[in-house]
Design a protein around this motif. Sequence first.
Motif, mmCIF file in Angstrom:
data_model
loop_
_atom_site.group_PDB
_atom_site.id
_atom_site.type_symbol
_atom_site.label_atom_id
_atom_site.label_comp_id
_atom_site.label_asym_id
_atom_site.label_seq_id
_atom_site.Cartn_x
_atom_site.Cartn_y
_atom_site.Cartn_z
ATOM 1 N N GLN A 59 0.804 -1.225 0.000
ATOM 2 C CA GLN A 59 0.000 0.000 0.000
ATOM 3 C C GLN A 59 0.833 1.269 0.000
ATOM 4 O OE1 GLN A 59 -2.517 0.003 3.471
ATOM 5 N NE2 GLN A 59 -1.006 -1.178 4.595
ATOM 6 N N ASN A 60 0.178 2.343 -0.402
ATOM 7 C CA ASN A 60 0.748 3.687 -0.417
ATOM 8 C C ASN A 60 1.922 3.813 -1.395
ATOM 9 O OD1 ASN A 60 0.613 6.382 0.443
ATOM 10 N ND2 ASN A 60 2.139 6.046 2.035
ATOM 11 N N PHE A 61 1.845 3.126 -2.512
ATOM 12 C CA PHE A 61 2.904 3.156 -3.511
ATOM 13 C C PHE A 61 3.002 4.549 -4.119
ATOM 14 C CE2 PHE A 61 4.846 2.538 -7.654
ATOM 15 C CZ PHE A 61 5.882 1.677 -7.358
ATOM 16 N N GLY A 62 4.227 5.043 -4.254
ATOM 17 C CA GLY A 62 4.455 6.342 -4.871
ATOM 18 C C GLY A 62 4.289 7.503 -3.914
ATOM 19 N N CYS A 63 4.363 7.226 -2.619
ATOM 20 C CA CYS A 63 4.269 8.305 -1.641
ATOM 21 C C CYS A 63 5.537 9.154 -1.702
ATOM 22 C CB CYS A 63 4.055 7.738 -0.232
ATOM 23 S SG CYS A 63 5.345 6.601 0.328
ATOM 24 N N GLY A 64 5.559 10.221 -0.946
ATOM 25 C CA GLY A 64 6.724 11.096 -0.946
ATOM 26 C C GLY A 64 6.479 12.307 -1.816
ATOM 27 N N SER A 65 7.519 12.753 -2.481
ATOM 28 C CA SER A 65 7.398 13.969 -3.277
ATOM 29 C C SER A 65 6.510 13.737 -4.499
ATOM 30 C CB SER A 65 8.774 14.463 -3.716
ATOM 31 O OG SER A 65 9.305 13.590 -4.675
ATOM 32 N N SER A 66 6.061 14.802 -5.079
ATOM 33 C CA SER A 66 5.103 14.714 -6.193
ATOM 34 C C SER A 66 5.774 14.610 -7.554
ATOM 35 C CB SER A 66 4.172 15.929 -6.160
ATOM 36 O OG SER A 66 4.922 17.108 -6.346
ATOM 37 N N ARG A 67 7.036 14.248 -7.585
ATOM 38 C CA ARG A 67 7.747 14.239 -8.869
ATOM 39 C C ARG A 67 7.145 13.247 -9.867
ATOM 40 N NH1 ARG A 67 12.545 11.407 -5.795
ATOM 41 N NH2 ARG A 67 12.617 13.454 -4.874
ATOM 42 N N GLU A 68 6.943 13.749 -11.072
ATOM 43 C CA GLU A 68 6.425 12.897 -12.140
ATOM 44 C C GLU A 68 7.503 11.994 -12.719
ATOM 45 O OE1 GLU A 68 7.719 16.835 -13.656
ATOM 46 O OE2 GLU A 68 6.258 16.279 -12.151
ATOM 47 N N HIS A 69 8.745 12.184 -12.296
ATOM 48 C CA HIS A 69 9.852 11.355 -12.776
ATOM 49 C C HIS A 69 9.663 9.883 -12.392
ATOM 50 C CE1 HIS A 69 11.345 15.448 -12.246
ATOM 51 N NE2 HIS A 69 12.194 15.198 -13.227
ATOM 52 N N ALA A 70 9.015 9.624 -11.261
ATOM 53 C CA ALA A 70 8.881 8.256 -10.773
ATOM 54 C C ALA A 70 8.060 7.378 -11.725
ATOM 55 C CB ALA A 70 8.309 8.245 -9.359
ATOM 56 N N PRO A 71 6.818 7.732 -12.057
ATOM 57 C CA PRO A 71 6.109 6.882 -13.011
ATOM 58 C C PRO A 71 6.752 6.887 -14.395
ATOM 59 C CG PRO A 71 4.794 8.816 -12.478
ATOM 60 C CD PRO A 71 5.971 8.807 -11.556
ATOM 61 N N LEU A 72 7.364 8.016 -14.775
ATOM 62 C CA LEU A 72 8.036 8.084 -16.069
ATOM 63 C C LEU A 72 9.212 7.110 -16.134
ATOM 64 C CD1 LEU A 72 8.184 9.469 -18.833
ATOM 65 C CD2 LEU A 72 9.662 11.198 -17.782
ATOM 66 N N ALA A 73 9.968 7.001 -15.053
ATOM 67 C CA ALA A 73 11.099 6.068 -15.010
ATOM 68 C C ALA A 73 10.611 4.626 -15.136
ATOM 69 C CB ALA A 73 11.900 6.253 -13.726
ATOM 70 N N LEU A 74 9.541 4.279 -14.423
ATOM 71 C CA LEU A 74 8.990 2.922 -14.503
ATOM 72 C C LEU A 74 8.496 2.611 -15.912
ATOM 73 C CD1 LEU A 74 7.021 2.804 -11.139
ATOM 74 C CD2 LEU A 74 9.027 1.431 -11.721
ATOM 75 N N LYS A 75 7.737 3.542 -16.466
ATOM 76 C CA LYS A 75 7.188 3.333 -17.818
ATOM 77 C C LYS A 75 8.305 3.198 -18.847
ATOM 78 C CE LYS A 75 4.176 5.460 -21.270
ATOM 79 N NZ LYS A 75 3.349 6.626 -21.607
ATOM 80 N N THR A 76 9.280 4.079 -18.784
ATOM 81 C CA THR A 76 10.369 4.067 -19.763
ATOM 82 C C THR A 76 11.266 2.841 -19.586
ATOM 83 O OG1 THR A 76 10.303 6.474 -19.788
ATOM 84 C CG2 THR A 76 12.239 5.451 -20.750
ATOM 85 N N ALA A 77 11.403 2.363 -18.355
ATOM 86 C CA ALA A 77 12.192 1.140 -18.116
ATOM 87 C C ALA A 77 11.530 -0.077 -18.751
ATOM 88 C CB ALA A 77 12.380 0.927 -16.619
ATOM 89 N N GLY A 78 10.218 0.006 -18.986
ATOM 90 C CA GLY A 78 9.517 -1.102 -19.632
ATOM 91 C C GLY A 78 8.454 -1.764 -18.781
ATOM 92 N N ILE A 79 8.239 -1.286 -17.567
ATOM 93 C CA ILE A 79 7.165 -1.833 -16.737
ATOM 94 C C ILE A 79 5.840 -1.522 -17.431
ATOM 95 C CG2 ILE A 79 5.933 -1.555 -14.528
ATOM 96 C CD1 ILE A 79 8.456 -3.243 -14.273
ATOM 97 N N SER A 80 4.998 -2.542 -17.596
ATOM 98 C CA SER A 80 3.741 -2.335 -18.323
ATOM 99 C C SER A 80 2.585 -1.962 -17.412
ATOM 100 C CB SER A 80 3.380 -3.593 -19.119
ATOM 101 O OG SER A 80 3.149 -4.680 -18.243
ATOM 102 N N CYS A 81 2.729 -2.216 -16.108
ATOM 103 C CA CYS A 81 1.624 -1.976 -15.198
ATOM 104 C C CYS A 81 2.128 -2.083 -13.766
ATOM 105 C CB CYS A 81 0.548 -3.029 -15.444
ATOM 106 S SG CYS A 81 -0.872 -2.961 -14.348
ATOM 107 N N VAL A 82 1.494 -1.341 -12.855
ATOM 108 C CA VAL A 82 1.753 -1.467 -11.422
ATOM 109 C C VAL A 82 0.440 -1.857 -10.759
ATOM 110 C CG1 VAL A 82 2.470 -0.299 -9.299
ATOM 111 C CG2 VAL A 82 3.597 0.257 -11.466
#
Length: 161
Positions: A59-82
């Motif tokens: 739970q609470n995945f992606g908490c912390g700062s509001s940076r959009e870099h986090a989902p962008l890094a996952l998507k660009t790395a090739g993760i298809s879904c969380v």
Amino acid sequence: MNAQGTVHKYGDNIDTDAIVAARYLNTASAEELATHCMEDIDPGFVQRMKKGDILVAGQNFGCGSSREHAPLALKTAGISCVIVPSFARIFYRNSINIGFPILESAQAAAEIQNGHEVEVDFDTGKIVDKTTGKTYQAQPFPPFIQNIIQAGGLLNAINNK
């Protein structure tokens, strides 16, 4: 729209700094960010994962700062879904804004294990753990969010209108 891949599993409260550390935020390159994805909590993540793999966490995945870099890094790395029981709201919104599919399912997140093969149908919210044969249900995206994801992000969806 579907995704299928091997699961990489993590615990609760994975914050945006764990997804991509602040020391890498001086680059505008999504590809560069992706090379550092999850490295502080799982140094071999980028080398082990394959395009299309799925991240499952607590739970609470992606908490912390509001940076959009986090989902962008996952998507660009090739993760298809969380898949998680709950997202930090700003991470959720940032993910949709860039067209990165994420699902909330407490049961799936609790029961699906690292290394399992999982298939996700974004139109229905159906999650199938192909390793165990068990099926889970997440809330499917409403059509307007499906449109954003299929367009590759909010700006693309707006420009396509």
